[in-house]
Design a protein around this motif. Sequence first.
Motif, PDB file in Angstrom:
ATOM      1  N   ARG A   1      -1.231  -4.908   4.908  1.00 35.55           N
ATOM      2  CA  ARG A   1      -3.035  -5.274   4.907  1.00 35.55           C
ATOM      3  C   ARG A   1      -2.987  -3.559   4.309  1.00 35.55           C
ATOM      4  O   ARG A   1      -3.676  -2.968   3.876  1.00 35.55           O
ATOM      5  CB  ARG A   1      -3.207  -4.196   6.168  1.00 35.55           C
ATOM      6  CG  ARG A   1      -2.118  -5.171   7.450  1.00 35.55           C
ATOM      7  CD  ARG A   1      -3.518  -4.330   8.855  1.00 35.55           C
ATOM      8  NE  ARG A   1      -4.582  -4.827   8.410  1.00 35.55           N
ATOM      9  CZ  ARG A   1      -5.530  -4.905  10.013  1.00 35.55           C
ATOM     10  NH1 ARG A   1      -5.021  -4.131  10.985  1.00 35.55           N
ATOM     11  NH2 ARG A   1      -6.455  -5.293   9.997  1.00 35.55           N
TER      12      ARG A   1
ATOM     13  N   ARG B 269       0.424   1.081   5.115  1.00 31.28           N
ATOM     14  CA  ARG B 269      -0.280   0.358   5.624  1.00 31.28           C
ATOM     15  C   ARG B 269       0.697  -0.754   5.933  1.00 31.28           C
ATOM     16  O   ARG B 269      -0.339  -1.734   6.019  1.00 31.28           O
ATOM     17  CB  ARG B 269      -1.096   0.234   5.211  1.00 31.28           C
ATOM     18  CG  ARG B 269      -2.113   0.792   5.481  1.00 31.28           C
ATOM     19  CD  ARG B 269      -3.453   0.594   4.054  1.00 31.28           C
ATOM     20  NE  ARG B 269      -4.779  -0.799   4.852  1.00 31.28           N
ATOM     21  CZ  ARG B 269      -5.888  -0.420   5.134  1.00 31.28           C
ATOM     22  NH1 ARG B 269      -6.415   1.316   4.981  1.00 31.28           N
ATOM     23  NH2 ARG B 269      -6.613  -1.084   5.625  1.00 31.28           N
TER      24      ARG B 269
ATOM     25  N   TRP C  54       3.933  -6.613   7.877  1.00 31.24           N
ATOM     26  CA  TRP C  54       2.430  -7.198   7.396  1.00 31.24           C
ATOM     27  C   TRP C  54       2.069  -5.681   7.196  1.00 31.24           C
ATOM     28  O   TRP C  54       1.697  -4.735   7.676  1.00 31.24           O
ATOM     29  CB  TRP C  54       2.286  -7.139   9.028  1.00 31.24           C
ATOM     30  CG  TRP C  54       1.077  -7.451   8.842  1.00 31.24           C
ATOM     31  CD1 TRP C  54      -0.261  -8.099   8.233  1.00 31.24           C
ATOM     32  CD2 TRP C  54      -0.158  -7.434   9.947  1.00 31.24           C
ATOM     33  NE1 TRP C  54      -1.561  -7.971   8.451  1.00 31.24           N
ATOM     34  CE2 TRP C  54      -1.471  -7.560   9.566  1.00 31.24           C
ATOM     35  CE3 TRP C  54       0.132  -6.684  11.456  1.00 31.24           C
ATOM     36  CZ2 TRP C  54      -2.632  -7.586  10.587  1.00 31.24           C
ATOM     37  CZ3 TRP C  54      -1.363  -6.531  12.931  1.00 31.24           C
ATOM     38  CH2 TRP C  54      -2.390  -6.897  11.534  1.00 31.24           C
TER      39      TRP C  54
ATOM     40  N   GLU D   6      -7.783  -0.899  14.415  1.00 31.25           N
ATOM     41  CA  GLU D   6      -8.465  -1.158  13.189  1.00 31.25           C
ATOM     42  C   GLU D   6     -10.074  -0.302  12.623  1.00 31.25           C
ATOM     43  O   GLU D   6     -10.428   0.411  13.459  1.00 31.25           O
ATOM     44  CB  GLU D   6      -9.522  -2.689  13.973  1.00 31.25           C
ATOM     45  CG  GLU D   6      -8.389  -3.107  14.515  1.00 31.25           C
ATOM     46  CD  GLU D   6      -7.884  -4.207  13.255  1.00 31.25           C
ATOM     47  OE1 GLU D   6      -8.959  -4.160  11.874  1.00 31.25           O
ATOM     48  OE2 GLU D   6      -6.608  -4.420  13.037  1.00 31.25           O
TER      49      GLU D   6
ATOM     50  N   ASN E 248      -2.815 -14.805   1.888  1.00 28.98           N
ATOM     51  CA  ASN E 248      -1.557 -14.622   2.511  1.00 28.98           C
ATOM     52  C   ASN E 248      -0.281 -15.032   1.460  1.00 28.98           C
ATOM     53  O   ASN E 248       0.484 -16.046   2.062  1.00 28.98           O
ATOM     54  CB  ASN E 248      -1.658 -14.402   3.743  1.00 28.98           C
ATOM     55  CG  ASN E 248      -3.168 -13.788   4.421  1.00 28.98           C
ATOM     56  OD1 ASN E 248      -3.535 -14.938   4.979  1.00 28.98           O
ATOM     57  ND2 ASN E 248      -3.251 -13.015   4.501  1.00 28.98           N
TER      58      ASN E 248
ATOM     59  N   ASP F 172      -4.313  -9.630   3.225  1.00 34.39           N
ATOM     60  CA  ASP F 172      -2.815  -9.200   3.891  1.00 34.39           C
ATOM     61  C   ASP F 172      -1.494  -9.902   3.108  1.00 34.39           C
ATOM     62  O   ASP F 172      -1.944 -11.449   3.200  1.00 34.39           O
ATOM     63  CB  ASP F 172      -3.342  -9.530   5.569  1.00 34.39           C
ATOM     64  CG  ASP F 172      -3.880  -8.029   6.544  1.00 34.39           C
ATOM     65  OD1 ASP F 172      -4.797  -7.811   5.308  1.00 34.39           O
ATOM     66  OD2 ASP F 172      -4.249  -8.367   7.102  1.00 34.39           O
TER      67      ASP F 172
END
Length: 903
Positions: free
Chosen positions: A245, A228, A243, A83, A155, A251
Motif C-alpha cells: 500500500r 506498508r 499486498w 486504516e 492495481n 495498492d
Amino acid sequence: MSARRIRDAGRRLGFTFDGRRYEGREGDTIASALLAAGVRVVGRSFKYHRPRGIFGAWTEEPNAILDVTLGGRTTPNLRATTEMLAEGMAIRSVNATPTAEADRFALLDRAARFLPAGFYYKTFIWPDWHLFEPRIRAMAGLGRLDPANAPAAENSVLNLSCGVLVVGGGPAGLAAALDAARAGENVVLVDDGLVPGGSMLHRDADGPERAAFLVARIEAAGGRVLPRTVAWGVYDHNLVCCWQRPEGMPDRQLRIRPGRIVLATGAIERPLVFPDNDRPGVMSAEAALVYLRRHGVLAGERIVLAANNSHALAVALPLREAGAQVTVADLREGASIDAVHGGKGVEAVTVRGRRVEADCLLVSGGFTPTVHLYCQARGRLRYDEAICAFVPGEPVAGMSVVGAAAGDFGDYAIVPAWPKPQAKGRQWIDLQNDVTLKDVALAARENFRPVEHLKRYTTLGMATDQGKTSNMNGLAAMAALTGKGIAETGTTTYRPPFVPVPLPVVAGRRRGELFNPVRRLPLEAGHRAAGAVFREYGGWLRPAFYGAGDAEAEIAREAERARQTVAIFDGSPLGKIEVIGPQAGDLVDYNSYQTISTLKDGRIRYGLMLTEGGAVYDDGVTVKLADDHYVVSCSSGHVPNVALRLEEWRQDRFDPAKVFVHNLTPHWATLTASGPRAKALVGALSLGVELDDTALPHMAVASGSFGGGPARVARVSFTGDRSYEVSVPAAAAPALWRAMIEAGRALDAVLLGSEALLLLRAEKGFVVVGKDTDGTTMPHDLGLSGPRDRRKGEFVGKRSLFTDEAVRPDRRQLIGLTVADGGPPLPTGGHAVETAQGRRRSAGYVTSSYSSPTLSRPIALGLVERGLERIGEEIDVFHLGGMRRAAIAVPCALDPAGERLDA
C-alpha cells in the motif's frame, strides 16, 4: 472507558462516526482517533448484536470493522486499527441499525439461549426455508456495498526475485535482514507497518530511533526495505504474495520468489476468557501500550491489568507514568477476574471477589507466535508447554523462523490460563462471530470434537480476523472438554490470506477485456478486409463466417462451396508444440492414448489426450519429423494447457536433460486448403513440395519453402475432404494469404469461417472436445477402444479406463442422430428421454446439430446411453417443453468410406 489523548501533536483531522463529528490527529489510525475521542462502542457482534469496543491495535482486531467513505466512495469492512485517518472521512459502524450505540437488533441478545452454535442447522425448516430466507439474508453480512465504488483496474502486479526475503520488520527481522545484507546477499524486507520496527516502536523508549538506524544500515548494505507491505500467502516453491500500500499510489500485489525466506512475524497477544469478557473497554494489554506510545492515547484513567505472563505486566509502569491508576491482577499469584460490570462499557471489575472501580480492563492470556505463513508452507507445529503456545516444528525447506514467531520471547514467565469448561456465565472465545465457551461445549456434546469440525460447527475462527485472538482459547477449551492435551487436540489448517486482501489487488489489471484477453490472428486485418464476422473460439478471435448476409445462409454457402471446389481456412491457432530430444518419443507416447513413436519419419497420427481420470482431455494430431523431434498439434483452445501438461510430465517422469518442450504456436501461421481442388491451389504456391499422393499421402508431412523462408505442408483433414495445412513463419502469413487468395480465384475458392468448418466436421462425425464430450467421456465412449485393450506400457489415464465406472455397460456413447419427424434440425442440448412408470429421465443429449447443405437434411451428434448398440432405434428428444423424434445412427453421415480424402 475514559480514554484521552495525552500528547496533542500533529495536524487536526475532522471526521464523522455514525453521523457525529470528531477530531483526530495526523498519524492516527481510525481506531486511535475513536479511542481518543472517547467512543466506546464501535460495532456490534455478528450474531447477537452485542456492543463491541476496540480490543487490539493491528491486524488481530476482531471488533472494529467499519465502512469508510472518502472522496464520495465507500469501502466496506475496513479494520479500524490498520486504516489511517484522513480529513473528511465519514465512518459508519457495520452490523448495526441505525448506529452502534443504539442498535435496534440488540434485542437478539435476549434470545441468545435459542440461538446457540449450529442453530441454523436445526431451525427454519418448517414450513419452508424460503419463507425465512429473505429476512435472514437481509440481516447477514457486515458492511454495505457502494454501487458507485467500482475501483479502476489500476492495481499492478509486480514480480520480484531476491536471495533472502525477510517477512517482518521487528527486532528479529531487522537483525536478520542486516546480517544477510552485510553478507552480500540480495535482501528484501517487507513489513506491514507504516514504518518498520515492530514491538520496538512501543516497547522501547528509543525504539523508533533504533529502528530507523537499522533500516538505514540495511539499505546502505544494498538491501531493500518495503514498509506498508503485508505478506499474505506462501505458495508452491516458496512464492510469497504481498499486498503493498504505497503512500499516494494505488495498492499493488508483489509476487516475490526468494532463494530463502526468513519469517520474523512476531506474536499476537491472546485474550483471557471470563464472564462478560466482551464488554467495550476490555482491551489487549499490548494494544494499550501501542496506543500510548505510538499515538499518545491513554486507554483509561482507572485501569485493571489482568495477565498471566511477565511481558504484559510490564505494561503497568508506562501507564502509571502517563497518569493512569493501575490495579494489577497477576494470575500467576492466584488472581482471577470474576465479573465485569457495566452495560456498554467497563464500570467496575470484580478481582478475586473484590470489586474494583475501573473504566478499562486490560487483559493478556499470553502470546501466540504468528506462524500462519510457516503453516501455509506446510510446516508442522509443536506445542511448547513452557510458553503455552504452538511453535514451528520441523524446518521447511528454504524457510527459517526467528524471534517471537519461533517462540523466542526472551525473559518470559507464564502460567496457563485457559478457559475452564465448568465456569459459569457467558464467556466469549471468538468476539467477532459470537462463539462462547458454551458453544464449544455444545460442539463437544454433539461430537464435533476435531478442531476442523469445531470450526465449521461453531464458526470459531471463521470471521474476518481469521481467529487470530480466538483459535488458541477455542482449541484449549475443546482439549479440556475432551480430556486431551492441547498438543493432541491440534490446530486448524492455516490458509491464505493472512489478512483480508481487496479483490482488485488480487486481480490486478485482469478485468474486462484484460481478464482473459482474446488472442488475435496474424491475419486479422486480412480477414476483416474480406468481410469476416468475428467471434471468440477457444480464446481466439476468429472469423465465424464471411459476408454481410444472413448468418445461416452465409455459413451454408461456405460449407456447400467447400465440398464442391476448395475452401481457404485460417488454422493458425492450432497447436504447434515441439517436443525434442532423445526421450521425445517416450514423452509424446505417455501423453497420448495412441502410440505415436512407431510412426515413420514424416508421418502423422491422430490421437487423444486423457486426464488422469481417463476422460478425454483433448484431441489432435502429432507429427513425427524424426526420432527425436515431434510436433503436437492440439486444439487451439487447449494449447497453453497442453504445453504445461507436457512440461509437467517432462519434469516429473522423464529426464529433463533429455527432452524439451517448446510451444511455437505463436511463431507459425497455418492456412488450410480443403476440398476437391485443394491440390491444385497448393500446387500453384510453388512451395517446392511434391504433392503426388505417393510422395505426400494423407497423414504425411513435407518441408518446403515460401518467400525465401521455411514452409511445412501437412496432409491433415478436419473436413473429410482432401486437405493441406501450409505453415509458415507468422511474419510470412500475409504474403501466403494473398498468394492463396490469388491462386483460388481461378478455382472458385471460398473463404471458410469457423462455423462452416464445425458443420463440415459434424457431417463426418468428428468430435469437438468439450462440445461432443462432457468431461466424463472416455475413449471407448467414442468408439476408440483399441489402445485401451491392446496397448502395452503406461500412458496418462490408462488405469482409470478399467474401473467399475469406466466399464459400466450403460455409459453414454457418441452416436449420430437423424430427424425422424421430418422437422428442422434437433435442438442442441435437447435431451434423449425415456419414460418409465410415468417418470421421464434423461438418457443423453444432443451435442451438435446442423442443417447439412450437402446432404440436404438435418444432421446431429449426441451422447446417449448404450448408443452404439442402439443404431437404428428411434428415441424421444425433449427440449423446453417440446418433444421431437429422432433415430440413432452412426456418427459419420457423409462419405463413410473416406473416398473424398483423395478425391
